[in-house]
Design a protein around this motif. Structure first.
Motif, PDB file in Angstrom:
ATOM      1  N   SER A 188       0.846  -1.193   0.000  1.00 51.39           N
ATOM      2  CA  SER A 188       0.000   0.000   0.000  1.00 51.39           C
ATOM      3  C   SER A 188       0.883   1.244   0.000  1.00 51.39           C
ATOM      4  N   VAL A 189       0.278   2.385  -0.264  1.00 53.65           N
ATOM      5  CA  VAL A 189       1.037   3.642  -0.235  1.00 53.65           C
ATOM      6  C   VAL A 189       1.621   3.853   1.159  1.00 53.65           C
ATOM      7  N   GLU A 190       0.860   3.488   2.172  1.00 50.05           N
ATOM      8  CA  GLU A 190       1.351   3.641   3.548  1.00 50.05           C
ATOM      9  C   GLU A 190       2.548   2.730   3.799  1.00 50.05           C
ATOM     10  N   ASN A 191       2.491   1.502   3.291  1.00 48.24           N
ATOM     11  CA  ASN A 191       3.622   0.578   3.435  1.00 48.24           C
ATOM     12  C   ASN A 191       4.878   1.163   2.805  1.00 48.24           C
ATOM     13  N   ILE A 192       4.718   1.696   1.595  1.00 49.84           N
ATOM     14  CA  ILE A 192       5.874   2.243   0.874  1.00 49.84           C
ATOM     15  C   ILE A 192       6.423   3.464   1.595  1.00 49.84           C
ATOM     16  N   ARG A 193       5.537   4.335   2.036  1.00 52.05           N
ATOM     17  CA  ARG A 193       5.989   5.547   2.727  1.00 52.05           C
ATOM     18  C   ARG A 193       6.723   5.188   4.020  1.00 52.05           C
ATOM     19  N   LEU A 224       6.482   9.744  -4.745  1.00 55.54           N
ATOM     20  CA  LEU A 224       6.134   9.650  -3.330  1.00 55.54           C
ATOM     21  C   LEU A 224       7.287  10.236  -2.532  1.00 55.54           C
ATOM     22  N   PRO A 225       7.106  11.405  -1.935  1.00 55.67           N
ATOM     23  CA  PRO A 225       8.218  12.052  -1.229  1.00 55.67           C
ATOM     24  C   PRO A 225       8.469  11.440   0.132  1.00 55.67           C
ATOM     25  N   ARG A 226       9.529  11.929   0.753  1.00 55.91           N
ATOM     26  CA  ARG A 226       9.946  11.419   2.050  1.00 55.91           C
ATOM     27  C   ARG A 226       8.876  11.701   3.103  1.00 55.91           C
ATOM     28  N   LYS A 227       9.025  11.028   4.238  1.00 54.25           N
ATOM     29  CA  LYS A 227       8.076  11.194   5.328  1.00 54.25           C
ATOM     30  C   LYS A 227       8.014  12.652   5.765  1.00 54.25           C
ATOM     31  N   GLY A 228       6.820  13.062   6.119  1.00 56.72           N
ATOM     32  CA  GLY A 228       6.641  14.422   6.594  1.00 56.72           C
ATOM     33  C   GLY A 228       6.419  15.431   5.497  1.00 56.72           C
TER      34      GLY A 228
END
Length: 268
Positions: A154-159, A183-187
């Protein structure tokens, strides 16, 4: 699905008519136009995961012995059972297709008899194809159950897997368009998607540019890079990473690139 039952030429024709290889790409393109970028990236990941599982399912392998799974033995037994069903369905389809070919080749029948026999054989082939499709679908579903690596991320898994200084660039290529999802870095902000190239002619031209650049960088230069080569490199960069997106990428220490189509030939 990339695999369609029947003779090799028939499978290729059938897949081309239904545009099966482009299904995930087309959905992603549609979602990008709706600016539903998270769903677009998820669609690409589901398509890639399913393609990978299909490759495994159609390989002449005992899947229960080649995958590393911590699934209960009952799950692995079910996988083996479904493998046997899939193999039997494949054999049944080949038999039905052979019977149809033989019926079409018979010269001792009247037109009415040949038509009746052929119709029956065609119906048998259709049933066999449906049974094989169902067997493959059940096998892939079970494979996903017993093997976590086969499940789409999922997008959450990748992030969550990205570090604070990483960014993901996921490309999707078809004969009619080239897409990019970032998909950028966290935050940081969420997923961003863009259609880089649109239309068969533009896609073909980009493929040619990639090949030209690949040919130039694959040999040891005898002189400094000339102006023409420099222009080609900049033109290619403008296509695959537009200026409006570069700052976001350059602000990260590491870019993880998932290329597609001719882009796999580029040493990112």
């Amino acid at each position: 699905r990339p695999r369609v039952s029947g003779a090799e030429a028939d499978r290729a024709l059938y897949a081309d008519v239904l545009r099966l290889p482009d299904a995930a790409h087309a959905l992603c393109r549609f979602l990008i136009r709706l600016r539903r970028f998270d769903e677009a990236l998820a669609a690409l990941e589901r398509g890639r995961s399913r393609a990978f599982l299909d490759l495994l399912a159609r390989a002449d392998l005992d899947l229960s012995t080649v995958i590393d799974s911590a699934a209960p033995e009952s799950g692995m037994e079910e996988l083996r059972r479904l493998e046997e069903i899939e193999r039997a369905a494949r054999v049944e389809l080949r038999s039905a297709e052979s019977a149809l070919t033989a019926a079409l080749a018979r010269k001792d029948l009247s037109d009415v008899e040949r038509e009746s026999l052929t119709r029956g054989r065609q119906e048998a082939v259709a049933r066999a194809r449906a049974e094989l499709a169902d067997a493959e679908r059940r096998l892939v579903t079970q494979l996903r159950e017993v093997w976590p690596d086969g499940r789409p991320a999922s997008v959450e898994n990748i992030r969550d897997a990205l570090t604070a200084d990483e960014i993901l660039l996921s490309y999707s290529w078809s004969d009619t368009s080239v897409l990019l999802l970032i998909l950028p870095r966290k935050g940081s902000e969420g997923v961003h998607g863009v259609e880089l190239v649109r239309g068969p002619e533009a896609v073909s031209q980009l493929a040619q540019t990639i090949q030209t650049v690949r040919d130039r960088i694959s040999v040891r230069p005898t002189t400094h890079v000339n102006d023409r080569s420099d222009r080609e490199l900049h033109a290619l960069l403008d296509h695959i990473l537009p200026r409006g997106l570069r700052e976001q990428v350059l602000s990260s220490r590491r870019a993880i690139v998932i290329p597609d189509g001719p882009l796999v030939e580029l040493p990112f």
